[in-house]
Design a protein around this motif. Sequence first.
Motif, short mmCIF file in Angstrom:
data_model
loop_
_atom_site.label_atom_id
_atom_site.label_comp_id
_atom_site.label_asym_id
_atom_site.label_seq_id
_atom_site.Cartn_x
_atom_site.Cartn_y
_atom_site.Cartn_z
N ALA A 1 5.73 -0.71 -13.92
CA ALA A 1 5.01 -1.74 -14.67
C ALA A 1 3.72 -2.12 -13.94
CB ALA A 1 5.90 -2.97 -14.85
N LYS A 2 3.81 -2.20 -12.62
CA LYS A 2 2.63 -2.55 -11.80
C LYS A 2 1.59 -1.43 -11.84
CE LYS A 2 1.81 -3.93 -6.98
NZ LYS A 2 2.42 -3.78 -5.64
N LEU A 3 2.09 -0.19 -11.75
CA LEU A 3 1.17 0.96 -11.75
C LEU A 3 0.54 1.17 -13.13
CD1 LEU A 3 3.29 3.43 -9.58
CD2 LEU A 3 0.97 2.65 -9.03
N ALA A 4 1.25 0.74 -14.18
CA ALA A 4 0.78 1.01 -15.55
C ALA A 4 -0.55 0.35 -15.84
CB ALA A 4 1.84 0.54 -16.55
N VAL A 5 -0.81 -0.81 -15.20
CA VAL A 5 -2.06 -1.51 -15.49
C VAL A 5 -3.21 -1.05 -14.58
CG1 VAL A 5 -0.95 -3.54 -16.49
CG2 VAL A 5 -1.35 -3.45 -14.02
N GLN A 6 -2.91 -0.07 -13.72
CA GLN A 6 -3.97 0.48 -12.86
C GLN A 6 -4.44 1.84 -13.39
OE1 GLN A 6 -2.80 0.35 -8.66
NE2 GLN A 6 -1.45 -1.34 -9.17
N GLU A 7 -5.51 2.30 -12.81
CA GLU A 7 -6.05 3.61 -13.16
C GLU A 7 -4.97 4.67 -12.92
OE1 GLU A 7 -9.71 6.50 -11.76
OE2 GLU A 7 -9.35 4.60 -10.74
N ARG A 8 -4.77 5.56 -13.93
CA ARG A 8 -3.69 6.51 -13.79
C ARG A 8 -4.22 7.94 -13.67
NH1 ARG A 8 0.91 7.16 -16.17
NH2 ARG A 8 -0.06 8.13 -17.97
N PRO A 9 -4.06 8.54 -12.51
CA PRO A 9 -4.48 9.92 -12.35
C PRO A 9 -3.46 10.82 -13.05
CG PRO A 9 -3.55 9.07 -10.31
CD PRO A 9 -3.32 8.05 -11.34
N ALA A 10 -3.88 11.42 -14.19
CA ALA A 10 -2.95 12.13 -15.08
C ALA A 10 -1.99 13.06 -14.33
CB ALA A 10 -3.73 12.90 -16.12
N SER A 11 -2.51 13.79 -13.37
CA SER A 11 -1.67 14.78 -12.69
C SER A 11 -0.77 14.14 -11.63
CB SER A 11 -2.57 15.80 -12.00
OG SER A 11 -3.29 15.14 -10.97
N ARG A 12 -1.19 13.02 -11.10
CA ARG A 12 -0.61 12.46 -9.90
C ARG A 12 0.91 12.24 -9.93
NH1 ARG A 12 -1.46 8.93 -6.89
NH2 ARG A 12 0.69 9.38 -6.35
N TYR A 13 1.40 11.75 -11.02
CA TYR A 13 2.83 11.43 -11.03
C TYR A 13 3.71 12.64 -11.30
CZ TYR A 13 0.78 6.80 -11.15
OH TYR A 13 0.04 5.68 -10.87
N ARG A 14 3.12 13.81 -11.45
CA ARG A 14 3.91 15.00 -11.78
C ARG A 14 4.99 15.25 -10.72
NH1 ARG A 14 0.62 19.61 -11.34
NH2 ARG A 14 -0.65 18.85 -13.04
N GLU A 15 4.57 15.21 -9.47
CA GLU A 15 5.49 15.46 -8.36
C GLU A 15 6.64 14.44 -8.35
OE1 GLU A 15 5.17 17.15 -4.93
OE2 GLU A 15 4.34 18.73 -6.19
N ILE A 16 6.24 13.17 -8.54
CA ILE A 16 7.25 12.11 -8.54
C ILE A 16 8.20 12.26 -9.72
CG2 ILE A 16 7.64 9.62 -8.76
CD1 ILE A 16 5.95 9.26 -6.65
N ASP B 1 -9.25 9.41 0.10
CA ASP B 1 -9.83 8.34 -0.70
C ASP B 1 -9.12 7.01 -0.40
OD1 ASP B 1 -10.90 6.64 -2.54
OD2 ASP B 1 -9.97 7.60 -4.29
N PRO B 2 -9.59 6.31 0.62
CA PRO B 2 -8.92 5.08 1.05
C PRO B 2 -8.79 4.02 -0.06
CG PRO B 2 -10.48 5.79 2.70
CD PRO B 2 -10.71 6.67 1.51
N ARG B 3 -9.67 4.07 -1.07
CA ARG B 3 -9.53 3.09 -2.15
C ARG B 3 -8.22 3.28 -2.91
NH1 ARG B 3 -14.24 4.70 -5.66
NH2 ARG B 3 -13.26 6.61 -4.92
N SER B 4 -7.67 4.49 -2.81
CA SER B 4 -6.43 4.78 -3.54
C SER B 4 -5.19 4.22 -2.83
CB SER B 4 -6.27 6.30 -3.71
OG SER B 4 -5.93 6.89 -2.46
N ILE B 5 -5.39 3.71 -1.60
CA ILE B 5 -4.23 3.34 -0.77
C ILE B 5 -3.21 2.43 -1.47
CG2 ILE B 5 -3.52 2.12 1.35
CD1 ILE B 5 -5.90 3.48 2.76
N PRO B 6 -3.65 1.26 -2.01
CA PRO B 6 -2.62 0.38 -2.60
C PRO B 6 -1.79 1.08 -3.68
CG PRO B 6 -4.71 -0.76 -2.40
CD PRO B 6 -4.99 0.68 -2.09
N ARG B 7 -2.49 1.85 -4.51
CA ARG B 7 -1.77 2.54 -5.59
C ARG B 7 -0.84 3.62 -5.06
NH1 ARG B 7 -3.15 6.86 -7.91
NH2 ARG B 7 -5.33 6.79 -7.31
N VAL B 8 -1.35 4.41 -4.11
CA VAL B 8 -0.51 5.49 -3.57
C VAL B 8 0.72 4.91 -2.87
CG1 VAL B 8 -0.40 7.42 -1.95
CG2 VAL B 8 -2.44 7.09 -3.35
N ILE B 9 0.52 3.81 -2.15
CA ILE B 9 1.66 3.17 -1.49
C ILE B 9 2.75 2.82 -2.51
CG2 ILE B 9 2.38 1.01 -0.37
CD1 ILE B 9 1.26 2.80 1.66
#
Lengths: 249, 249
Positions: free
Chosen positions: A114-129, A183-191
């Motif tokens: 739910a938290k990630l949904a309102v952020q920018e979503r890198p289409a490929s990113r969640y494939r691994e997860i 890309d350090p700006r991605s840190i909160p989201r990647v965490i």
Amino acid sequence: MEPQSLGPHYSRQFDEEIERTRAQVLEMGGLVEEQLRRALRALAKGDSELGDQVAQYDYRINQFEVLIDEECSRMIARRQPTAGDLRQIMMIIKTITDLERIGDEAEKVGLLAAKLAVQERPASRYREIRHLGDQVSDMVSSALDAFARRDVSTAMEISQEDKKADEEYESVMRQGITLMMEDPRSIPRVIDTLWVAKSLERIGDHAKNIGEYVVYMVHGKDIRHIGRDGKRSYAESLAQEAEEGQQTV
Amino acid sequence: MEPQSLGPHYSRQFDEEIERTRAQVLEMGGLVEEQLRRALRALAKGDSELGDQVAQYDYRINQFEVLIDEECSRMIARRQPTAGDLRQIMMIIKTITDLERIGDEAEKVGLLAAKLAVQERPASRYREIRHLGDQVSDMVSSALDAFARRDVSTAMEISQEDKKADEEYESVMRQGITLMMEDPRSIPRVIDTLWVAKSLERIGDHAKNIGEYVVYMVHGKDIRHIGRDGKRSYAESLAQEAEEGQQTV
């Protein structure tokens, strides 16, 4: 019913009660699977409402845990089961503890989704997860199948599946770290996605625990702390026994 | 001993057995506390050998779990306990599951401490984590004390302590994210410290679970899923009862 009245009548009633309780465990397991599926769909679709719903419905799983716990205590107190029957009840109690914790982890995944949904979503990113999510969902299903059918060989396989899930988890970790460093700006989201991975990895562990309880329930052998090599050789000895037609199950 | 021979003799023997088993739980708890202390010291001192040792000794905790589990099953099968006695045994079984998992988390902290020890150590950096470590160590000790003395009020306090530990954990997380964004080279190391924090937060959860089992063991009230507000009002009602001299413990 008094302990003195043990006999065929007692035994049939006990069997009925334990089957009813086992059906409740499977019903609880069905809820847990549904919660996990929803949480993963919320992540894949970026559906924050669905993610929040997972958290809202966690109480149903908790209610089941309390109910089945009480059911088990009542059975023991009233029926004074034999060693084998008692082992079944004990393993039910342990199984629902792990199921409840899978539900807790699914809840965490739902909230993170739910938290990630309102952020920018890198289409490929969640494939691994999502791949890791599919792996552990399959493990949970296998664990419940093994429980339902008292199927030791399915139960033993989960331990091998868990190894693959752990490898996938490590790979998700490494990729996340690389991504953050690039890309350090991605840190909160990647965490947040790493927390999702962590929860999924735990779910795999809980599924493995349930598999181990099934083995103990059927064979009376406690394989919780014998490691992967020990499990492999135990599986081989079971296969050997089966081949020789001496299987005692 | 047969079920027919219930009586004072039975009851004394059962009491002896349960006290012996409770002593084993406390011994297991002592080992778990020691493991956690070592893991935290390894982190604080940057002692990789000590960190690795924690992992080496985890098997002793696992052995205790299996032993106590078997003890409990034997007691139930032989003694056919009353509802109250059964409740005690059930809570022992649940308690050792959480103790074993605290041991697992301590092992993870030990391994991470060993890994971190060979890297550059920012002197101030682990202060926050050590603080969190102290908090959850205290929670584990309180949980074992509450178990030993069947002390409901100590057990209820752990839930409040857990809230503070969760806040501390959130603060460690936020600081870690800031640090990584300021200095991306620190990412791999900070991630490892965040895993330590995560393990510590889990240990707090397990201590809270044990506290809840103590309440159930003493009062027969299942407070696992009633939330913090529910617990607070239950604690207040207990205090009220105590004041009115109507406490039933």
